[in-house]
Design a protein around this motif. Structure first.
Motif, PDB file in Angstrom:
ATOM      1  N   THR A 126      -6.903   4.809 -13.735  1.00 20.98           N
ATOM      2  CA  THR A 126      -5.142   5.884 -14.796  1.00 20.98           C
ATOM      3  C   THR A 126      -4.081   4.973 -15.411  1.00 20.98           C
ATOM      4  OG1 THR A 126      -6.204   7.481 -13.350  1.00 20.98           O
ATOM      5  CG2 THR A 126      -3.952   8.305 -14.248  1.00 20.98           C
ATOM      6  N   ILE A 127      -3.312   4.098 -14.201  1.00 22.62           N
ATOM      7  CA  ILE A 127      -2.423   3.439 -15.347  1.00 22.62           C
ATOM      8  C   ILE A 127      -2.949   2.789 -16.050  1.00 22.62           C
ATOM      9  CG2 ILE A 127      -1.102   1.573 -13.976  1.00 22.62           C
ATOM     10  CD1 ILE A 127      -0.837   2.561 -11.206  1.00 22.62           C
ATOM     11  N   PHE A 128      -3.928   2.360 -15.972  1.00 23.20           N
ATOM     12  CA  PHE A 128      -4.241   1.026 -17.072  1.00 23.20           C
ATOM     13  C   PHE A 128      -4.972   2.021 -17.972  1.00 23.20           C
ATOM     14  CE2 PHE A 128      -5.047  -1.857 -13.433  1.00 23.20           C
ATOM     15  CZ  PHE A 128      -3.521  -2.297 -13.607  1.00 23.20           C
ATOM     16  N   LEU A 129      -5.459   3.006 -17.591  1.00 16.43           N
ATOM     17  CA  LEU A 129      -5.889   3.763 -19.191  1.00 16.43           C
ATOM     18  C   LEU A 129      -4.793   4.156 -19.739  1.00 16.43           C
ATOM     19  CD1 LEU A 129      -7.711   5.879 -20.346  1.00 16.43           C
ATOM     20  CD2 LEU A 129      -8.013   7.776 -18.715  1.00 16.43           C
ATOM     21  N   PHE A 133      -3.748   3.831 -23.728  1.00 15.50           N
ATOM     22  CA  PHE A 133      -3.221   5.262 -24.700  1.00 15.50           C
ATOM     23  C   PHE A 133      -2.381   4.701 -25.511  1.00 15.50           C
ATOM     24  CE2 PHE A 133      -6.499   7.416 -23.188  1.00 15.50           C
ATOM     25  CZ  PHE A 133      -6.954   8.914 -23.772  1.00 15.50           C
ATOM     26  N   LEU A 134      -1.139   4.223 -24.752  1.00 18.20           N
ATOM     27  CA  LEU A 134       0.121   3.645 -25.595  1.00 18.20           C
ATOM     28  C   LEU A 134      -0.311   2.577 -26.379  1.00 18.20           C
ATOM     29  CD1 LEU A 134       2.415   2.917 -22.578  1.00 18.20           C
ATOM     30  CD2 LEU A 134       2.306   4.755 -24.441  1.00 18.20           C
ATOM     31  N   PHE A 223       1.116   9.926 -27.490  1.00 11.97           N
ATOM     32  CA  PHE A 223      -0.118   9.959 -27.653  1.00 11.97           C
ATOM     33  C   PHE A 223      -0.215  11.424 -28.426  1.00 11.97           C
ATOM     34  CE2 PHE A 223      -4.505  12.392 -26.753  1.00 11.97           C
ATOM     35  CZ  PHE A 223      -5.125  12.305 -27.480  1.00 11.97           C
ATOM     36  N   ALA A 224       0.526  12.287 -27.916  1.00 12.37           N
ATOM     37  CA  ALA A 224       0.359  13.568 -29.132  1.00 12.37           C
ATOM     38  C   ALA A 224       1.218  13.905 -29.878  1.00 12.37           C
ATOM     39  CB  ALA A 224       0.735  15.252 -27.601  1.00 12.37           C
ATOM     40  N   ARG A 225       2.249  13.058 -30.217  1.00 12.24           N
ATOM     41  CA  ARG A 225       3.133  13.133 -31.387  1.00 12.24           C
ATOM     42  C   ARG A 225       2.489  12.243 -32.426  1.00 12.24           C
ATOM     43  NH1 ARG A 225       9.497  13.600 -28.530  1.00 12.24           N
ATOM     44  NH2 ARG A 225       8.672  16.444 -27.305  1.00 12.24           N
ATOM     45  N   ARG A 226       1.896  10.827 -31.957  1.00 11.05           N
ATOM     46  CA  ARG A 226       1.675  10.285 -32.926  1.00 11.05           C
ATOM     47  C   ARG A 226       0.354  10.166 -33.266  1.00 11.05           C
ATOM     48  NH1 ARG A 226       4.953   6.200 -33.696  1.00 11.05           N
ATOM     49  NH2 ARG A 226       2.501   4.847 -34.682  1.00 11.05           N
TER      50      ARG A 226
END
Length: 229
Positions: A126-129, A133-134, A223-226
């Motif tokens: 999860t951390i590396f996901l 995502f970033l 992620f949600a905003r971009r």
């Protein structure tokens, strides 16, 4: 598939073929092959999150798949949660394959702490996901993402305690490595797999949880905003 299975499995095969345990003389509480096996599992999780997830999301973005999802009832948090669970399953399969290969090649023995492996894998994947995502949220294409993934991967691996102990590095660099996610993940995996000799699992787990708690909401908002719109 390359970053997930082929590359980490190739590293283990090369280590066995070259007999690195007879060449590398490092003061370790376990054999070098046991050290390397847990490090390669951590390295594989990092690759899957930073590289595979980032480039997959960029593909989705270029094909406008994310825009199509955005006009459906599928909310951003549901998409992110689905990705987290999918990557966790992939990381579990990845770890099992590497553990079987490592046992066959190196005849290492595992401790009962191996029962702690699934939650540790969930934390790491999860951390590396989040990193993937970033990067995908910031970069518009492969060319723009490549420097971000390369620099992130290089720094994390070099300071990750994956292929050599970072305690052999200069003190200031080793201190920085303690707070990057790959090093505590490698140490926690070794504690889960081999038990004795890695006495700071609570500290390492706190560092991993800190990365998860701080990075996850930031990643979701970006992620949600971009790109999920």
């Amino acid at each position: 598939m390359f970053f997930t299975i082929v590359l980490p499995a190739s590293i283990l095969l090369v280590a066995a073929f070259l007999g690195l345990e007879r060449v590398v003389r490092i003061d370790l509480p376990v054999s070098y092959h046991a050290f390397l096996l847990s490090g390669v599992i951590a390295f594989a999780m990092m690759n899957t999150g930073v590289y595979t997830a980032a480039y997959t999301l960029i593909d989705y973005r270029r094909a406008q798949i994310l825009k199509r999802f955005a006009v459906t009832p599928l909310r951003p948090w549901q998409f992110v949660l689905a990705q987290v669970l999918a990557r966790f399953v992939v990381a579990l399969v990845q770890a099992v394959v590497l553990l079987i290969l490592g046992f066959w090649l190196f005849r290492v023995s595992f401790s009962l702490n191996i029962l702690l492996l699934p939650p540790v894998i969930f934390l790491g994947s999860t951390i590396f996901l989040n990193f993937g995502f970033l990067i995908a949220s910031i970069a518009r294409d492969y060319e723009e993402a490549a420097p971000y993934t390369s620099i992130t991967g290089l720094v994390l691996v070099f300071l990750g305690d994956a292929f050599f102990p970072v305690r052999n590095l200069p003190g200031e660099i080793a201190a920085v490595a303690n707070f990057l996610p790959l090093k505590p993940l490698s140490a926690t995996l070794r504690h889960s797999l081999f038990g004795a000799g890695f006495p700071n699992p609570p500290t390492d787990l706190l560092i991993l949880l800190g990365w998860l708690v701080i990075l996850s909401p930031i990643t979701f908002l970006v992620f949600a905003r971009r790109i999920y719109k």
